[in-house]
Design a protein around this motif. Structure first.
Motif, PDB file in Angstrom:
ATOM      1  N   ASP A  68      -0.594 -11.442  33.277  1.00 38.45           N
ATOM      2  CA  ASP A  68      -1.222 -11.139  34.553  1.00 38.45           C
ATOM      3  C   ASP A  68      -0.996 -12.320  35.490  1.00 38.45           C
ATOM      4  OD1 ASP A  68      -2.600  -9.808  36.458  1.00 38.45           O
ATOM      5  OD2 ASP A  68      -4.574  -9.981  35.514  1.00 38.45           O
ATOM      6  N   LEU A  69      -1.510 -12.207  36.704  1.00 38.02           N
ATOM      7  CA  LEU A  69      -1.521 -13.326  37.662  1.00 38.02           C
ATOM      8  C   LEU A  69      -2.972 -13.625  38.019  1.00 38.02           C
ATOM      9  CD1 LEU A  69       1.480 -12.453  40.001  1.00 38.02           C
ATOM     10  CD2 LEU A  69       1.378 -14.224  38.245  1.00 38.02           C
ATOM     11  N   ASN A  70      -3.725 -13.976  37.007  1.00 36.69           N
ATOM     12  CA  ASN A  70      -5.168 -14.168  37.175  1.00 36.69           C
ATOM     13  C   ASN A  70      -5.449 -15.618  37.567  1.00 36.69           C
ATOM     14  OD1 ASN A  70      -7.917 -14.034  37.126  1.00 36.69           O
ATOM     15  ND2 ASN A  70      -8.098 -13.646  34.921  1.00 36.69           N
ATOM     16  N   LEU A  71      -5.453 -15.889  38.885  1.00 39.75           N
ATOM     17  CA  LEU A  71      -5.770 -17.231  39.368  1.00 39.75           C
ATOM     18  C   LEU A  71      -7.235 -17.578  39.189  1.00 39.75           C
ATOM     19  CD1 LEU A  71      -3.678 -17.242  42.675  1.00 39.75           C
ATOM     20  CD2 LEU A  71      -3.083 -18.289  40.483  1.00 39.75           C
ATOM     21  N   GLY A  72      -8.040 -16.597  38.869  1.00 36.47           N
ATOM     22  CA  GLY A  72      -9.455 -16.867  38.621  1.00 36.47           C
ATOM     23  C   GLY A  72      -9.689 -17.766  37.428  1.00 36.47           C
ATOM     24  N   ASN A  73      -8.701 -17.854  36.512  1.00 39.57           N
ATOM     25  CA  ASN A  73      -8.839 -18.769  35.379  1.00 39.57           C
ATOM     26  C   ASN A  73      -8.980 -20.206  35.853  1.00 39.57           C
ATOM     27  OD1 ASN A  73      -8.612 -16.685  33.505  1.00 39.57           O
ATOM     28  ND2 ASN A  73      -6.379 -16.874  33.375  1.00 39.57           N
ATOM     29  N   TYR A  74      -8.238 -20.570  36.899  1.00 35.76           N
ATOM     30  CA  TYR A  74      -8.316 -21.924  37.427  1.00 35.76           C
ATOM     31  C   TYR A  74      -9.663 -22.151  38.118  1.00 35.76           C
ATOM     32  CZ  TYR A  74      -3.361 -22.670  36.510  1.00 35.76           C
ATOM     33  OH  TYR A  74      -2.149 -22.837  35.900  1.00 35.76           O
ATOM     34  N   TYR A 271      -7.857 -19.679  25.297  1.00 30.73           N
ATOM     35  CA  TYR A 271      -6.505 -20.157  25.580  1.00 30.73           C
ATOM     36  C   TYR A 271      -6.228 -20.252  27.075  1.00 30.73           C
ATOM     37  CZ  TYR A 271      -4.916 -19.852  20.717  1.00 30.73           C
ATOM     38  OH  TYR A 271      -4.735 -20.038  19.382  1.00 30.73           O
ATOM     39  N   ASP A 272      -6.654 -19.245  27.837  1.00 28.14           N
ATOM     40  CA  ASP A 272      -6.364 -19.258  29.267  1.00 28.14           C
ATOM     41  C   ASP A 272      -7.089 -20.390  29.977  1.00 28.14           C
ATOM     42  OD1 ASP A 272      -8.794 -18.149  28.710  1.00 28.14           O
ATOM     43  OD2 ASP A 272      -8.567 -16.404  29.998  1.00 28.14           O
ATOM     44  N   THR A 273      -8.329 -20.660  29.575  1.00 28.36           N
ATOM     45  CA  THR A 273      -9.076 -21.769  30.174  1.00 28.36           C
ATOM     46  C   THR A 273      -8.444 -23.109  29.823  1.00 28.36           C
ATOM     47  OG1 THR A 273     -11.128 -20.492  30.065  1.00 28.36           O
ATOM     48  CG2 THR A 273     -11.332 -22.873  30.337  1.00 28.36           C
ATOM     49  N   ALA A 274      -8.042 -23.267  28.558  1.00 26.91           N
ATOM     50  CA  ALA A 274      -7.413 -24.516  28.133  1.00 26.91           C
ATOM     51  C   ALA A 274      -6.102 -24.746  28.872  1.00 26.91           C
ATOM     52  CB  ALA A 274      -7.172 -24.482  26.627  1.00 26.91           C
ATOM     53  N   ALA A 275      -5.306 -23.700  29.029  1.00 21.64           N
ATOM     54  CA  ALA A 275      -4.038 -23.847  29.744  1.00 21.64           C
ATOM     55  C   ALA A 275      -4.273 -24.170  31.217  1.00 21.64           C
ATOM     56  CB  ALA A 275      -3.222 -22.569  29.601  1.00 21.64           C
ATOM     57  N   ALA A 276      -5.264 -23.528  31.826  1.00 25.91           N
ATOM     58  CA  ALA A 276      -5.570 -23.813  33.235  1.00 25.91           C
ATOM     59  C   ALA A 276      -6.039 -25.253  33.407  1.00 25.91           C
ATOM     60  CB  ALA A 276      -6.637 -22.839  33.737  1.00 25.91           C
TER      61      ALA A 276
END
Length: 302
Positions: A68-74, A271-276
């Motif tokens: 996805d392109l979920n910029l909300g993770n950042y 994982y997404d939070t850690a990568a962000a």
């Protein structure tokens, strides 16, 4: 050979140009193994990490994602963990400052005052690299333990109000300073060791005192080493998590590296939070380094 050169000259091609092109192709071939290494082990993992930072969770299936392109993770990562980011940058800056304060006199003494003891001092600076980073940090935890000699002496002198050293910010910054001190000493020593002593003597001949000579001559000559040392110290210190894990506590000293490690290995679906967080930290460090190099960079490092 004469026939080949003659043929080439008849075609109107300069032999020197042909030789330069061959040398250029050879240089490119020599660069190929290093470029392949960087692509396979740096570029590809970074791209993969970036895609992970933008992925989304499957509703009702923790630990499963879709591209996805979920910029909300950042946004979510910054809102929840901004204190850890600021703390990491602050601890890295403090460790860099204290390492510089300790390293510069040592590097100066090694370059100008050590004489025949220079090799011994250089070995002492490099010696910690022969021991594991984690083992050195564990040993420091034992040295700074509540029932250790350091804590007892400071308590006797009434210099330890909290009654302990470990699990405090002081212990974490001290650990970072100790572990990364050689990265500050060696570049500064290399710059000072190349300096011409006659230039320093000229400062005295021009009636400059020691402080003025240091500020106007010695320090500018060592700036390439200072710049390299501060970068080699600040960048890994800001992303470190071993010192905060072994010398700090879970609340007041936790750095962003500890958060990233927890999100990757301990938190389901993190994982997404850690990568962000990883990309945010990298971006912050790159911006700071860019402005720092623009402000204090030297032609010798370009």
């Amino acid at each position: 050979m004469t026939t080949a050169v003659t043929t080439t000259e008849r075609k109107g091609v300069d032999p020197d140009v042909i030789e330069a092109r061959r040398s250029q192709r050879l240089a490119h071939l020599l660069l190929l193994p290093g470029l392949l290494w960087l692509v396979v082990f740096f570029v590809v993992p970074v791209v993969q990490l970036f895609t992970v930072s933008l992925q989304s969770d499957f509703p009702g299936y923790p630990g499963y994602y879709y591209r996805d392109l979920n910029l909300g993770n950042y946004v979510d990562a910054l809102v929840e963990f901004w204190p850890h980011l600021l703390r990491s940058l602050l601890f890295g800056a403090l460790a860099t400052f204290f390492a510089f304060v300790l390293a510069y006199p040592l590097a100066y003494a090694m370059a100008f005052k050590a004489g025949r003891w220079r090799s011994v001092m250089l070995i002492c600076v490099i010696a910690p690299f022969f021991t594991s980073f984690i083992l050195r940090t564990i040993a420091r935890r034992q040295i700074l333990a509540d029932d250790g000699v350091v804590a007892n002496v400071l308590s006797t002198l009434h210099l330890l109000p909290g009654g302990r050293i470990t699990e405090t910010r002081v212990a974490v910054v001290a650990g970072l300073t100790y572990n990364f001190l050689p990265f500050m000493v060696l570049p500064i020593y290399a710059s000072l060791e190349r300096a011409d002593p006659r230039v320093l003597e000229a400062g005295g001949d021009l009636y400059a005192n020691g402080l003025t000579t240091f500020a106007r001559v010695t320090l500018p000559m060592s700036m390439p080493g200072v710049l390299a040392g501060t970068l080699l110290t600040f960048i890994p210190a800001s992303g470190d998590y071993v010192n905060a894990e072994l010398l700090g506590s879970d609340r007041s000293t936790k750095m962003v590296g500890n958060v990233i490690e927890s999100q990757f290995f301990k938190v389901p679906g993190g994982y997404d939070t850690a990568a962000a967080l990883s990309f945010t930290l990298m971006a912050l460090i790159l911006v700071l380094v860019f402005f720092y190099v623009r402000r204090f960079g030297t032609e010798e490092l370009v």
